[in-house]
Design a protein around this motif. Structure first.
Motif, PDB file in Angstrom:
ATOM      1  N   ALA A  35      -8.047  -4.381  -1.710  1.00 15.18           N
ATOM      2  CA  ALA A  35      -7.676  -3.008  -2.081  1.00 15.18           C
ATOM      3  C   ALA A  35      -8.872  -2.069  -1.956  1.00 15.18           C
ATOM      4  O   ALA A  35      -8.761  -0.979  -1.375  1.00 15.18           O
ATOM      5  CB  ALA A  35      -7.117  -2.978  -3.504  1.00 15.18           C
ATOM      6  N   MET A  52      -2.204   0.572  -4.968  1.00 14.30           N
ATOM      7  CA  MET A  52      -1.593  -0.605  -4.362  1.00 14.30           C
ATOM      8  C   MET A  52      -0.859  -1.354  -5.458  1.00 14.30           C
ATOM      9  O   MET A  52      -1.291  -1.346  -6.614  1.00 14.30           O
ATOM     10  CB  MET A  52      -2.643  -1.504  -3.709  1.00 14.30           C
ATOM     11  N   ASP A  71       0.806  -1.216   0.000  1.00 18.15           N
ATOM     12  CA  ASP A  71       0.000   0.000   0.000  1.00 18.15           C
ATOM     13  C   ASP A  71       0.844   1.273   0.000  1.00 18.15           C
ATOM     14  O   ASP A  71       0.326   2.371   0.138  1.00 18.15           O
ATOM     15  CB  ASP A  71      -0.983   0.012   1.170  1.00 18.15           C
TER      16      ASP A  71
END
Length: 173
Positions: free
Chosen positions: A122, A94, A72
């Protein structure tokens, strides 16, 4: 019915993850690709991924069938892109790295489950932009990326002493 799901990797998964990555290294080598032929991802990197809680395993009936890393934080090698550009440069993204499916499960299209679950994670974390890279000779990953809606964006260079050039892909959800 087969149970297929994703969970965070634990240190108890490390040996199986290393084995899956080693199988993928051999597959890439057999394909003539220099990707992953310099030693990375190493056991130490995979262990670090687990400790950082960025490693995920795909389980099929409670057996580790695949692995991936979901970052991330901005990928430093993505800061410079040539022969193209990123489509979305304003939102955080991401990065999916170190994707591999066990030789015992190849041909079962499990990469779709793996990526679908990573996309869900995500989205749940508030990221709508995903990126991935692969070597020009890694036709399997290119096909997977395209089939999942990732768009080719250009060339990035990673820290690979053999051949750092990678095809970069992006998916905006």
């Amino acid at each position: 019915m087969t149970n297929i799901y994703l969970r965070r990797s634990t240190i108890n998964d490390l040996d199986e993850i290393v084995e899956i990555i080693d199988q993928a290294k051999q597959l890439l080598k057999n394909d003539g690709s220099p990707q992953w032929q310099s030693g990375d991802p190493s056991r130490e990197i995979l262990k670090s991924d687990i400790e950082q809680r960025i490693s995920w395993v795909l389980l099929v009936d409670d057996k580790v069938a695949g692995v991936a890393t979901l970052l991330d934080q901005p990928e430093p090698s993505y800061a410079q892109i040539s022969a193209g550009n990123w489509n979305n440069t304003t939102q955080p993204y991401m990065t999916i790295h170190r994707v591999a499916v066990s030789a015992d499960y190849r041909g079962q299209h499990l990469s779709k489950f793996l990526f679908s679950n990573l996309m869900t994670i995500a989205m749940e974390l508030g990221f709508h932009n995903l990126r991935i890279d692969t070597h020009l000779k890694n036709q399997r990953m290119q096909r997977i990326a395209k089939n999942l809606g990732f768009e080719y964006r250009g060339i990035v260079n990673v820290s690979d002493p053999i051949d750092p050039s990678r095809l970069a892909y992006e998916l905006n959800l």
